[in-house]
Design an enzyme around this catalytic site. Structure first.
Site, PDB file in Angstrom:
ATOM      1  N   ASP A   1       0.859  -1.186   0.000  1.00  8.73           N
ATOM      2  CA  ASP A   1       0.000   0.000   0.000  1.00  8.73           C
ATOM      3  C   ASP A   1       0.894   1.234   0.000  1.00  8.73           C
ATOM      4  O   ASP A   1       2.030   1.194   0.471  1.00  8.73           O
ATOM      5  CB  ASP A   1      -0.919   0.017   1.222  1.00  8.73           C
ATOM      6  CG  ASP A   1      -2.145   0.910   0.996  1.00  8.73           C
ATOM      7  OD1 ASP A   1      -3.221   0.365   0.703  1.00  8.73           O
ATOM      8  OD2 ASP A   1      -2.025   2.149   1.108  1.00  8.73           O
TER       9      ASP A   1
ATOM     10  N   CYS B   1     -14.396  -0.927  -7.487  1.00  4.72           N
ATOM     11  CA  CYS B   1     -15.471  -0.234  -6.759  1.00  4.72           C
ATOM     12  C   CYS B   1     -15.946   0.984  -7.543  1.00  4.72           C
ATOM     13  O   CYS B   1     -16.619   1.848  -6.987  1.00  4.72           O
ATOM     14  CB  CYS B   1     -15.003   0.144  -5.360  1.00  4.72           C
ATOM     15  SG  CYS B   1     -13.602   1.265  -5.338  1.00  4.72           S
TER      16      CYS B   1
HETATM   17  N1  SAH Z   1      -8.303  -3.780   0.344  1.00  4.53           N
HETATM   18  C1  SAH Z   1      -8.539  -2.788   1.363  1.00  4.53           C
HETATM   19  C2  SAH Z   1      -9.135  -1.526   0.811  1.00  4.53           C
HETATM   20  C3  SAH Z   1      -8.348  -0.893  -0.289  1.00  4.53           C
HETATM   21  S1  SAH Z   1      -8.681   0.776  -0.520  1.00  4.53           S
HETATM   22  C4  SAH Z   1      -9.413  -3.372   2.461  1.00  4.53           C
HETATM   23  O1  SAH Z   1     -10.060  -4.392   2.205  1.00  4.53           O
HETATM   24  O2  SAH Z   1      -9.453  -2.810   3.541  1.00  4.53           O
HETATM   25  C5  SAH Z   1      -7.419   1.283  -1.576  1.00  4.53           C
HETATM   26  C6  SAH Z   1      -6.068   1.377  -0.939  1.00  4.53           C
HETATM   27  O3  SAH Z   1      -5.153   1.603  -1.996  1.00  4.53           O
HETATM   28  C7  SAH Z   1      -5.843   2.511   0.035  1.00  4.53           C
HETATM   29  O4  SAH Z   1      -5.361   1.985   1.234  1.00  4.53           O
HETATM   30  C8  SAH Z   1      -4.791   3.441  -0.615  1.00  4.53           C
HETATM   31  O5  SAH Z   1      -3.857   3.928   0.336  1.00  4.53           O
HETATM   32  C9  SAH Z   1      -4.129   2.497  -1.562  1.00  4.53           C
HETATM   33  N2  SAH Z   1      -3.579   3.055  -2.799  1.00  4.53           N
HETATM   34  C10 SAH Z   1      -4.161   3.924  -3.662  1.00  4.53           C
HETATM   35  N3  SAH Z   1      -3.406   4.066  -4.772  1.00  4.53           N
HETATM   36  C11 SAH Z   1      -2.328   3.268  -4.619  1.00  4.53           C
HETATM   37  C12 SAH Z   1      -1.205   2.947  -5.417  1.00  4.53           C
HETATM   38  N4  SAH Z   1      -1.059   3.496  -6.627  1.00  4.53           N
HETATM   39  N5  SAH Z   1      -0.305   2.072  -4.943  1.00  4.53           N
HETATM   40  C13 SAH Z   1      -0.452   1.532  -3.724  1.00  4.53           C
HETATM   41  N6  SAH Z   1      -1.508   1.760  -2.935  1.00  4.53           N
HETATM   42  C14 SAH Z   1      -2.428   2.619  -3.367  1.00  4.53           C
END
Ligand code: SAH
Length: 404
Positions: A257, A347
């Site tokens: 992340d 989503c």
């Molecule tokens: N799978 C998680 C929810 C994901 S929400 C759960 O079930 O709780 C999307 C996540 O992607 C966020 O935590 C955000 O910090 C991260 N994110 C967004 N763009 C990103 C990128 N380019 N690389 C890595 N992480 C990213």
């Protein structure tokens, strides 16, 4: 209460409203016969068709393209505080089977339009409620709604997380803070199917946690297909999927992340569930780049999870979003061993389930692999979708298995 008005629709523009779609767009209104500037913003209005026949009653907002959000289609129904209380009680009653489970302390109590309460989100985190007021209609009725919620649920506290972009479309600024009762602790610990999750309600995404992925976490926690696998959990946030896979016997878990605070909570989540610190690793990186790095290094996995943030915020962004989804899914297919599983999500409401499946297919073809869909996933029952309001459906997931 604000004074009410009457909205007259153009000929033929009453059809979707008569079929219980809750939105009246500004373009549907006969502006020659409706003096919108006489109507107080946020007031209850009566909507009539071009012949003057009653269509419904809803809340007016001159600052929004969705000019009226309908609440009732019954001319004899009065919409006062008692009406709101009954609607809230109905939404809460619909979650009774979830409320009765002692291994589940967190779920959505009110899902806006799909619960007949446009713009209102209420999530339960154990003893606390976290609310979002996404429209002017509920914003101006906040006090009454909070009073009803505190009375119906008797929580310790009610906290607002209306720090969302969509409020701008309603002419509203962001609004965050304690609305009622006790202040929140730094972490609220919730339980979901026996798994413990520390949640940072003040800073966490959405209302603090991705409640809408409960069914998918449950699959990872219980499926006999997860044990023994090397798992790569991309867009891990606070590591929910990774913890479920680890508890279900995964051989290893890598959480990727770009948010360090989220990864810090992921680490806490592993440890409060009795997992060893060596059971998971935490990589603060951009997923697009990290997947390429793994490909260069010829690293392989047996289960890859892709749960990115919303890529498409409007119809215009669908094409670009599709390229983004295709890219990460293709990379994931390339990193999977034969027989490997891909749990992939979108989503973006603007990307239909059909389109998403096509994108994932295109990604598999580009990666030169054949794969089977073994499961379709979606938002859980406490995030219902009103049949007359298909816009409420946004989360979809596929679990694919790479052919040997
Ligand atoms: N799978 C998680 C929810 C994901 S929400 C759960 O079930 O709780 C999307 C996540 O992607 C966020 O935590 C955000 O910090 C991260 N994110 C967004 N763009 C990103 C990128 N380019 N690389 C890595 N992480 C990213």
């Amino acid at each position: 209460m604000p004074k009410s008005g009457v909205i007259i629709l153009k000929q033929g523009r009453e059809k979707s409203a008569l079929n219980f779609h809750p939105w009246i767009f500004s373009g549907a209104i006969d502006t020659k016969r409706t003096n919108q500037h006489e109507i107080e913003n946020g007031a209850l209005v009566e909507v009539r068709d071009y012949q003057g026949q009653f269509v419904g009653r809803g809340i007016f907002n001159i600052d929004s393209a969705i000019r009226v959000r309908l609440l009732s289609w019954d001319q004899n129904e009065a919409i006062g505080p008692a009406w709101w209380r009954v609607r809230l009680a109905q939404a809460i009653a619909a979650r009774q089977t979830l409320a009765e489970r002692d291994d589940l302390s967190t779920y959505r109590l009110v899902n806006a339009e799909s619960d007949g309460l446009p713009g209102l989100i209420v999530d339960r985190y154990g003893d606390f409620l976290v609310v979002q007021f996404l429209t002017l209609g509920v914003e101006v009725r906040k006090e009454m709604i909070i009073e009803a919620l505190s009375d119906l649920i008797k929580p310790l506290g009610i906290y607002e997380r209306s720090d969302v972009d969509v409020r701008q479309k309603e002419g509203l600024d962001e609004s965050v803070g304690l609305l009622w009762g006790d202040p929140l602790p730094e972490r609220v610990e919730i339980v979901e199917y026996g798994v413990r999750y520390p949640v940072d309600i003040l800073q966490g995404h959405k209302t603090g946690f991705y409640l809408d992925q409960r069914d998918s976490r449950h699959w990872l926690l219980t499926s006999p297909l997860v044990g023994g696998r090397d798992v790569l959990n991309c867009f891990a946030f606070t590591g929910g999927f990774g913890v479920c896979a680890a508890l279900n016997g995964a051989a290893s878990v890598v959480n990727v992340d770009s948010s360090q605070p989220a990864l810090d909570i992921a680490r806490e989540t592993m440890s409060i569930n009795g997992l060893e610190s060596g059971d998971a690793t935490y990589v603060n990186a951009d997923v697009f780049a990290q997947l390429r790095e793994y490909r260069e290094a010829e690293r392989e996995f047996d289960l890859i999870i892709l749960d990115p943030p919303k890529f498409a915020h409007s119809a215009k962004q669908v094409e670009k979003a599709s390229r983004g989804y295709k890219d990460i899914n293709m990379l994931a297919f390339q990193l999977l061993r034969p027989g490997g599983l891909l749990a992939t999500f979108s989503c973006s409401g603007q990307v239909s389930p059909d389109l998403f499946q096509k994108i994932v297919f295109g990604a598999s073809a580009d990666a030169g692999v054949q794969a089977q869909i073994i499961k379709w996933l979606a938002q859980p029952e406490d995030h219902p979708v009103l049949l007359s309001f298909p816009e409420g459906r946004y989360l979809k997931g596929l679990i694919c298995r790479v052919m040997r």
